[in-house]
Motif scaffolding. Structure first.
Motif, PDB file in Angstrom:
ATOM      1  N   THR A   1     -10.856  19.309  21.776  1.00  0.00           N
ATOM      2  CA  THR A   1      -9.709  20.171  21.227  1.00  0.00           C
ATOM      3  C   THR A   1      -9.593  19.809  19.825  1.00  0.00           C
ATOM      4  OG1 THR A   1      -8.495  17.827  22.050  1.00  0.00           O
ATOM      5  CG2 THR A   1      -8.793  19.656  23.679  1.00  0.00           C
ATOM      6  N   GLY A   2      -8.456  20.431  19.458  1.00  0.00           N
ATOM      7  CA  GLY A   2      -7.813  20.109  18.003  1.00  0.00           C
ATOM      8  C   GLY A   2      -8.831  21.028  16.865  1.00  0.00           C
ATOM      9  N   ARG A   3      -8.680  20.408  15.850  1.00  0.00           N
ATOM     10  CA  ARG A   3      -9.361  20.970  14.663  1.00  0.00           C
ATOM     11  C   ARG A   3     -10.698  20.962  14.861  1.00  0.00           C
ATOM     12  NH1 ARG A   3      -9.078  24.703  10.895  1.00  0.00           N
ATOM     13  NH2 ARG A   3     -10.116  24.240   8.931  1.00  0.00           N
ATOM     14  N   LEU A   4     -11.319  20.020  15.474  1.00  0.00           N
ATOM     15  CA  LEU A   4     -12.849  20.013  15.623  1.00  0.00           C
ATOM     16  C   LEU A   4     -13.257  21.198  16.202  1.00  0.00           C
ATOM     17  CD1 LEU A   4     -15.308  18.900  14.714  1.00  0.00           C
ATOM     18  CD2 LEU A   4     -15.254  17.102  16.761  1.00  0.00           C
ATOM     19  N   ALA A   5     -12.632  21.560  17.446  1.00  0.00           N
ATOM     20  CA  ALA A   5     -12.835  22.654  18.277  1.00  0.00           C
ATOM     21  C   ALA A   5     -12.664  23.892  17.561  1.00  0.00           C
ATOM     22  CB  ALA A   5     -11.779  22.497  19.496  1.00  0.00           C
ATOM     23  N   ALA A   6     -11.714  24.205  16.715  1.00  0.00           N
ATOM     24  CA  ALA A   6     -11.594  25.318  15.975  1.00  0.00           C
ATOM     25  C   ALA A   6     -12.724  25.562  15.098  1.00  0.00           C
ATOM     26  CB  ALA A   6     -10.265  25.092  14.876  1.00  0.00           C
TER      27      ALA A   6
ATOM     28  N   SER B   1     -10.057  30.175  20.425  1.00  0.00           N
ATOM     29  CA  SER B   1      -9.606  29.955  19.392  1.00  0.00           C
ATOM     30  C   SER B   1      -8.091  29.877  19.558  1.00  0.00           C
ATOM     31  CB  SER B   1      -9.857  30.630  18.254  1.00  0.00           C
ATOM     32  OG  SER B   1      -9.521  32.143  18.685  1.00  0.00           O
ATOM     33  N   LEU B   2      -7.174  28.958  19.213  1.00  0.00           N
ATOM     34  CA  LEU B   2      -5.831  28.895  19.225  1.00  0.00           C
ATOM     35  C   LEU B   2      -4.956  28.863  17.801  1.00  0.00           C
ATOM     36  CD1 LEU B   2      -5.766  25.967  21.850  1.00  0.00           C
ATOM     37  CD2 LEU B   2      -5.650  28.601  22.268  1.00  0.00           C
ATOM     38  N   GLY B   3      -5.361  30.193  17.283  1.00  0.00           N
ATOM     39  CA  GLY B   3      -4.977  30.374  15.989  1.00  0.00           C
ATOM     40  C   GLY B   3      -6.148  29.755  14.967  1.00  0.00           C
ATOM     41  N   ARG B   4      -5.949  29.646  13.654  1.00  0.00           N
ATOM     42  CA  ARG B   4      -6.895  29.208  12.759  1.00  0.00           C
ATOM     43  C   ARG B   4      -7.215  27.619  12.590  1.00  0.00           C
ATOM     44  NH1 ARG B   4     -10.200  31.982  12.960  1.00  0.00           N
ATOM     45  NH2 ARG B   4      -9.282  32.547  15.040  1.00  0.00           N
ATOM     46  N   LYS B   5      -6.178  26.893  13.087  1.00  0.00           N
ATOM     47  CA  LYS B   5      -6.095  25.294  12.933  1.00  0.00           C
ATOM     48  C   LYS B   5      -6.229  24.643  14.175  1.00  0.00           C
ATOM     49  CE  LYS B   5      -2.759  25.988   9.287  1.00  0.00           C
ATOM     50  NZ  LYS B   5      -1.235  25.661   8.812  1.00  0.00           N
ATOM     51  N   GLU B   6      -6.455  25.342  15.320  1.00  0.00           N
ATOM     52  CA  GLU B   6      -6.390  24.706  16.867  1.00  0.00           C
ATOM     53  C   GLU B   6      -7.467  25.416  17.343  1.00  0.00           C
ATOM     54  OE1 GLU B   6      -5.546  22.178  17.894  1.00  0.00           O
ATOM     55  OE2 GLU B   6      -3.753  21.268  17.107  1.00  0.00           O
ATOM     56  N   GLY B   7      -8.244  24.764  18.361  1.00  0.00           N
ATOM     57  CA  GLY B   7      -9.147  25.387  19.110  1.00  0.00           C
ATOM     58  C   GLY B   7      -9.107  24.444  20.355  1.00  0.00           C
ATOM     59  N   LEU B   8     -10.137  24.905  21.533  1.00  0.00           N
ATOM     60  CA  LEU B   8     -10.171  24.442  22.804  1.00  0.00           C
ATOM     61  C   LEU B   8     -11.798  24.858  23.069  1.00  0.00           C
ATOM     62  CD1 LEU B   8      -9.465  22.979  25.468  1.00  0.00           C
ATOM     63  CD2 LEU B   8      -8.289  24.894  26.105  1.00  0.00           C
ATOM     64  N   ILE B   9     -12.594  23.819  23.463  1.00  0.00           N
ATOM     65  CA  ILE B   9     -13.896  23.871  23.905  1.00  0.00           C
ATOM     66  C   ILE B   9     -13.808  23.332  25.321  1.00  0.00           C
ATOM     67  CG2 ILE B   9     -16.309  23.802  23.506  1.00  0.00           C
ATOM     68  CD1 ILE B   9     -14.837  25.468  21.294  1.00  0.00           C
ATOM     69  N   GLN B  10     -14.108  24.191  26.228  1.00  0.00           N
ATOM     70  CA  GLN B  10     -14.077  23.764  27.702  1.00  0.00           C
ATOM     71  C   GLN B  10     -15.324  23.739  28.202  1.00  0.00           C
ATOM     72  OE1 GLN B  10     -11.373  22.412  30.042  1.00  0.00           O
ATOM     73  NE2 GLN B  10     -13.488  21.993  30.866  1.00  0.00           N
TER      74      GLN B  10
END
Length: 408
Positions: free
Chosen positions: A358-363, A335-344
């Protein structure tokens, strides 16, 4: 006589193991006791959210395990004698309106050790005295209180560029854009990620205004700054230390075979290689995964390991087949805050591949993973066949036991 199973620790791994054992085995045959120091299940993967003031849903262990047959003991583990098969615990009891601590001794036939880990200061001077940690609820609450008092324009330095550090830095920066947030990492920013993952991570850090000190080792912590290996002083009104985890020290004080990190060395069924009546799961276990690499300390490792241990215990007690499904990784969720994310996405042995979400979908994906992990712990017996198998009694013929379980 019931077979006595004691599970130490009710984190993701311990709670999962206790619930799965309750579903696999008959209450007439086993007595399962879950020992935990806190009355609530703690969502450790959300401690960075708690630290910035977000509220987390309470999850009382008494409610989670109501009706399962698992006995909950709220106590702190003070010692284990693996030769006598006993666990020493301290519980708070009310006596004449005073809280008295009395040590008690619990006896087991099978032990599941899941005491987990805490933050690791790495022996860096000043860390224990001046830095904050988010490896547990008490530390996250202390950091929340400190951040709430921190004036605008002050500096926060997160030390450690792993998953915990990335999540902490972005959560703080998003919730407190008035602060000067920095991250100090020994390597490059997200240097283990795929090119796509690294690009997105750097983009989010730039958007949030997080300063990154790459290839930087912090060698000292003071009240208002940290010192790096090259002698540079970096301002830090608050230092958040996220450089890895250290396992609970009790295992090292026993006769169990442990690794250099103090983790209990286990076989493929999570069974101690030195004491066959002891199993270890989660951060407490030195377990080998694909590629003959140790499983990393994480929720992603803890839950599958707990399933493996519980199924192995049930199989050995009932004469069933031991589990052999390989433990493997599929992705790393950040999680990169509540609005961003990263699924590696990763290989079975946890190496990054090209694909990344990446992005909102990843969050949203990460949030669903966190909710799913907590739900699985809160519903420990869901999805397991309801038919419990009978424990094979001493001296019972294998064919007789098999016939009994076929009828159960």
């Amino acid at each position: 006589m019931q077979h006595r199973i004691i599970v130490l620790g009710a984190g993701y791994a311990g709670a999962t193991a206790a619930g799965r054992l309750a579903k696999r085995l008959r209450r007439e045959d086993v007595a399962i006791t879950l020992v935990n120091a806190e009355p609530d299940f703690v969502e450790r993967v959300r401690m960075h959210q708690l630290a910035v003031g977000q509220g987390l849903r309470p999850r009382p262990l008494s409610k989670m395990f109501a009706g399962t047959g698992v006995e909950l003991r709220l106590a702190e583990v003070t010692g284990i004698d693996v030769d006598r098969r006993t666990v020493s615990v301290v519980e708070a009891n009310s006596a004449q309106e005073q809280e008295l601590e009395q040590e008690q001794e619990l006896t087991y036939d099978s032990l599941v050790y899941a005491l987990g880990s805490s933050w690791n200061t790495q022996g860096v001077p000043g860390t224990a005295e001046h830095a904050h940690e988010i490896a547990g609820r008490p530390g996250a609450l202390r950091l929340r209180e400190r951040l709430a008092r921190l004036e605008a324009g002050r500096s926060v330095v997160v030390v450690g560029g792993g998953l915990t550090g990335l999540e902490a830095a972005t959560e703080i920066a998003e919730s407190r854009p008035d602060l000067d947030v920095a991250l100090a990492a020994r390597g490059g920013l997200g240097d283990w990620l795929s090119p796509k993952g690294r690009r997105h991570l750097r983009h989010v850090f730039d958007q949030l205004g997080i300063t990154v000190h790459e290839s930087t080792a912090v060698t000292g912590v003071e009240t208002d700054h940290v010192t790096t290996a090259d002698g540079t002083s970096v301002p830090a009104a608050v230092t958040v230390w996220t450089t890895g985890f250290a396992v609970h020290p009790i295992a090292r004080a026993t006769a169990l075979e442990v690794s250099g990190t103090g983790q209990i060395v286990v076989d493929a069924t999570m069974r101690s290689v030195s004491h066959p009546d002891v199993y270890a799961v989660g951060d407490a276990a030195m377990a080998m995964g694909p590629g003959d690499k140790p499983l990393r300390m994480s929720c992603a490792s803890g839950a599958p390991a707990a399933w493996r241990a519980a199924d192995a215990i049930a199989a050995r007690l009932t004469g069933g087949k031991l589990p052999n499904t390989p433990l493997r990784y599929f992705n790393q969720c950040i999680s990169l805050g509540r609005k961003e994310g990263l699924i590696q996405y990763v290989t079975a042995d946890d190496r990054s591949v090209r694909a990344a979400l990446t992005g909102r979908l990843a969050a949203v994906y990460k949030e669903l993973v966190c909710k799913g992990a907590a739900w699985n712990v809160a519903n420990p017996t869901f999805g397991i066949p309801s038919r419990r198998r009978r424990v094979v009694r001493a001296g019972q013929h294998p064919q007789e036991a098999a016939a009994a379980n076929a009828e159960a």
